[in-house]
Design a protein around this motif. Structure first.
Motif, PDB file in Angstrom:
ATOM      1  N   GLY A  10       0.782  -1.229   0.000  1.00  0.00           N
ATOM      2  CA  GLY A  10       0.000   0.000   0.000  1.00  0.00           C
ATOM      3  C   GLY A  10       0.814   1.278   0.000  1.00  0.00           C
ATOM      4  O   GLY A  10       0.253   2.354   0.148  1.00  0.00           O
ATOM      5  N   ASP A  66      -5.196  11.696 -13.106  1.00  0.00           N
ATOM      6  CA  ASP A  66      -5.240  10.410 -12.421  1.00  0.00           C
ATOM      7  C   ASP A  66      -4.044  10.371 -11.471  1.00  0.00           C
ATOM      8  O   ASP A  66      -2.963   9.903 -11.817  1.00  0.00           O
ATOM      9  CB  ASP A  66      -5.193   9.276 -13.444  1.00  0.00           C
ATOM     10  CG  ASP A  66      -5.427   7.916 -12.815  1.00  0.00           C
ATOM     11  OD1 ASP A  66      -5.236   7.762 -11.586  1.00  0.00           O
ATOM     12  OD2 ASP A  66      -5.788   6.983 -13.562  1.00  0.00           O
ATOM     13  N   THR A  68      -3.210   8.811  -8.682  1.00  0.00           N
ATOM     14  CA  THR A  68      -2.614   7.540  -8.288  1.00  0.00           C
ATOM     15  C   THR A  68      -1.799   6.955  -9.432  1.00  0.00           C
ATOM     16  O   THR A  68      -0.698   6.439  -9.223  1.00  0.00           O
ATOM     17  CB  THR A  68      -3.705   6.556  -7.829  1.00  0.00           C
ATOM     18  OG1 THR A  68      -4.440   7.164  -6.762  1.00  0.00           O
ATOM     19  CG2 THR A  68      -3.117   5.250  -7.359  1.00  0.00           C
ATOM     20  N   ILE A  97      -7.636  10.857  -1.911  1.00  0.00           N
ATOM     21  CA  ILE A  97      -7.674  10.106  -3.168  1.00  0.00           C
ATOM     22  C   ILE A  97      -6.828   8.843  -3.059  1.00  0.00           C
ATOM     23  O   ILE A  97      -7.262   7.754  -3.442  1.00  0.00           O
ATOM     24  CB  ILE A  97      -7.193  10.996  -4.336  1.00  0.00           C
ATOM     25  CG1 ILE A  97      -8.222  12.100  -4.615  1.00  0.00           C
ATOM     26  CG2 ILE A  97      -6.923  10.160  -5.584  1.00  0.00           C
ATOM     27  CD1 ILE A  97      -7.716  13.212  -5.508  1.00  0.00           C
ATOM     28  N   PHE A  98      -5.621   8.976  -2.524  1.00  0.00           N
ATOM     29  CA  PHE A  98      -4.702   7.837  -2.448  1.00  0.00           C
ATOM     30  C   PHE A  98      -5.182   6.747  -1.496  1.00  0.00           C
ATOM     31  O   PHE A  98      -4.806   5.589  -1.638  1.00  0.00           O
ATOM     32  CB  PHE A  98      -3.303   8.291  -2.026  1.00  0.00           C
ATOM     33  CG  PHE A  98      -2.630   9.215  -3.009  1.00  0.00           C
ATOM     34  CD1 PHE A  98      -2.817   9.088  -4.374  1.00  0.00           C
ATOM     35  CD2 PHE A  98      -1.797  10.214  -2.563  1.00  0.00           C
ATOM     36  CE1 PHE A  98      -2.195   9.936  -5.277  1.00  0.00           C
ATOM     37  CE2 PHE A  98      -1.164  11.064  -3.450  1.00  0.00           C
ATOM     38  CZ  PHE A  98      -1.370  10.925  -4.814  1.00  0.00           C
ATOM     39  N   THR A  99      -5.991   7.117  -0.515  1.00  0.00           N
ATOM     40  CA  THR A  99      -6.456   6.139   0.465  1.00  0.00           C
ATOM     41  C   THR A  99      -7.906   5.722   0.256  1.00  0.00           C
ATOM     42  O   THR A  99      -8.445   4.943   1.048  1.00  0.00           O
ATOM     43  CB  THR A  99      -6.300   6.698   1.898  1.00  0.00           C
ATOM     44  OG1 THR A  99      -7.038   7.927   2.003  1.00  0.00           O
ATOM     45  CG2 THR A  99      -4.846   6.923   2.253  1.00  0.00           C
ATOM     46  N   GLY A 100      -8.547   6.254  -0.791  1.00  0.00           N
ATOM     47  CA  GLY A 100      -9.934   5.905  -1.061  1.00  0.00           C
ATOM     48  C   GLY A 100     -10.915   6.558  -0.102  1.00  0.00           C
ATOM     49  O   GLY A 100     -12.015   6.038   0.108  1.00  0.00           O
ATOM     50  N   MET A 101     -10.511   7.681   0.458  1.00  0.00           N
ATOM     51  CA  MET A 101     -11.373   8.408   1.393  1.00  0.00           C
ATOM     52  C   MET A 101     -11.741   9.761   0.797  1.00  0.00           C
ATOM     53  O   MET A 101     -11.099  10.226  -0.143  1.00  0.00           O
ATOM     54  CB  MET A 101     -10.625   8.688   2.705  1.00  0.00           C
ATOM     55  CG  MET A 101     -10.169   7.500   3.469  1.00  0.00           C
ATOM     56  SD  MET A 101      -9.294   8.078   4.967  1.00  0.00           S
ATOM     57  CE  MET A 101      -8.636   6.555   5.563  1.00  0.00           C
ATOM     58  N   THR A 102     -12.751  10.379   1.382  1.00  0.00           N
ATOM     59  CA  THR A 102     -12.990  11.779   1.059  1.00  0.00           C
ATOM     60  C   THR A 102     -11.909  12.597   1.763  1.00  0.00           C
ATOM     61  O   THR A 102     -11.227  12.093   2.682  1.00  0.00           O
ATOM     62  CB  THR A 102     -14.370  12.247   1.552  1.00  0.00           C
ATOM     63  OG1 THR A 102     -14.376  12.220   2.987  1.00  0.00           O
ATOM     64  CG2 THR A 102     -15.500  11.388   0.984  1.00  0.00           C
ATOM     65  N   GLU A 105     -12.782  12.658   5.427  1.00  0.00           N
ATOM     66  CA  GLU A 105     -12.451  11.409   6.120  1.00  0.00           C
ATOM     67  C   GLU A 105     -10.948  11.301   6.352  1.00  0.00           C
ATOM     68  O   GLU A 105     -10.504  10.858   7.421  1.00  0.00           O
ATOM     69  CB  GLU A 105     -12.917  10.200   5.302  1.00  0.00           C
ATOM     70  CG  GLU A 105     -14.416  10.037   5.242  1.00  0.00           C
ATOM     71  CD  GLU A 105     -14.865   9.027   4.195  1.00  0.00           C
ATOM     72  OE1 GLU A 105     -15.989   8.510   4.351  1.00  0.00           O
ATOM     73  OE2 GLU A 105     -14.117   8.762   3.220  1.00  0.00           O
TER      74      GLU A 105
END
Length: 118
Positions: A10, A66, A68, A97-102, A105
């Motif tokens: 990750g 993009d 990531t 973005i990198f952690t899939g959160m808003t 968040e």
């Protein structure tokens, strides 16, 4: 020969290989520190990308924002962030973005000591 860089799931390890791979992308992003270059980029992003000799994948990642994928293609967050700033994005926006959160968040997770990161 085994890598001396530890693998951490990750994460992005920005080593010599990644630096070489992302040279053109990082050079483009780094150029955005100058106001005149930001104006030229904003006027014609595709032509600006072409002038830096990006790979087709890097060019697409830049034009599509993009974030990531830029890292996957050798981008260093320190350079990629210069493009993000042009788009009025904060480091917290990218972290989300990198952690899939808003963004919200992500900031909440940071304020909690980062313990809720996936």
């Amino acid at each position: 020969m085994p890598s001396s860089t530890p693998e951490v799931p990750g994460t992005y390890v920005f080593d010599v290989a990644q630096s070489n791979r992302g040279y053109a992308l990082n050079r483009l992003c780094g150029s955005l520190k100058d106001a005149a270059n930001r104006e030229r980029f904003s006027a014609d992003e595709a032509a600006y990308c072409d002038a830096y000799g990006l790979s087709p994948e890097q060019r697409e990642a830049i034009l599509q924002r993009d974030w990531t994928r830029m890292l996957d293609l050798g981008g260093s967050i320190f350079y990629v962030f210069k493009l993000a700033v042009l788009d009025k994005k904060s480091m917290q926006d990218l972290g989300g973005i990198f952690t899939g959160m808003t963004t919200e968040e992500f900031v909440k997770a940071l304020n909690a000591g980062g313990r809720s990161f996936g």
